[in-house]
Write an enzyme that holds these catalytic residues in place. Sequence first.
Site, PDB file in Angstrom:
ATOM      1  N   PRO A   1       0.828  -1.212   0.000  1.00  0.00           N
ATOM      2  CA  PRO A   1       0.000   0.000   0.000  1.00  0.00           C
ATOM      3  C   PRO A   1       0.860   1.260   0.000  1.00  0.00           C
ATOM      4  CG  PRO A   1      -0.019  -1.029   2.167  1.00  0.00           C
ATOM      5  CD  PRO A   1       0.719  -1.966   1.253  1.00  0.00           C
ATOM      6  N   HIS A   2       0.446   2.223  -0.797  1.00  0.00           N
ATOM      7  CA  HIS A   2       1.159   3.499  -0.889  1.00  0.00           C
ATOM      8  C   HIS A   2       0.191   4.558  -1.390  1.00  0.00           C
ATOM      9  CE1 HIS A   2       1.555   1.411  -4.731  1.00  0.00           C
ATOM     10  NE2 HIS A   2       1.638   2.590  -5.311  1.00  0.00           N
ATOM     11  N   GLY A   3       0.595   5.795  -1.301  1.00  0.00           N
ATOM     12  CA  GLY A   3      -0.276   6.902  -1.675  1.00  0.00           C
ATOM     13  C   GLY A   3      -0.305   7.158  -3.161  1.00  0.00           C
TER      14      GLY A   3
END
Length: 145
Positions: A63-65
């Site tokens: 998960p990342h922005g």
Amino acid sequence: MARDVLSIGQVRIHSGSATREEAMKEAADILEASGAVTGAYFDAMQQREQTVSTYMGNELAIPHGTNETKDAILESALSVVRYDGGVDWGGEPVTFVIGIAGKGDEHLEILSQIAILFSEEDEVEKLKAAQSPEELFSLVSAAGV
């Protein structure tokens, strides 16, 4: 690179399971506690996940922005969490949740090292067999992540 983006305090092992949202929240919280991101980063992770799944295969989610939320990143860092009970990631089984925050384009190099590490099933089995966060940290660090 591991010394720069990952410390032992950013590695955890849980015997149980978690929901995708709980796992993303923990990944974001670890990054925030390390000083790498602001409190807005969890929302950025959720936005990314709504657009495209961050499931990568071989029991791994990263998960990342989004690019639009880069201002929530203060410095590059990783969080590594293993859920021995698993996480249902949009129908895919996940054991490892590696939260990533990359300043500038640094996330591309970090992602590349993680992809190499998780491309080998034998390496994933070694990561799953680690008995402590310290051992897991050593294995990830040795891979150059």
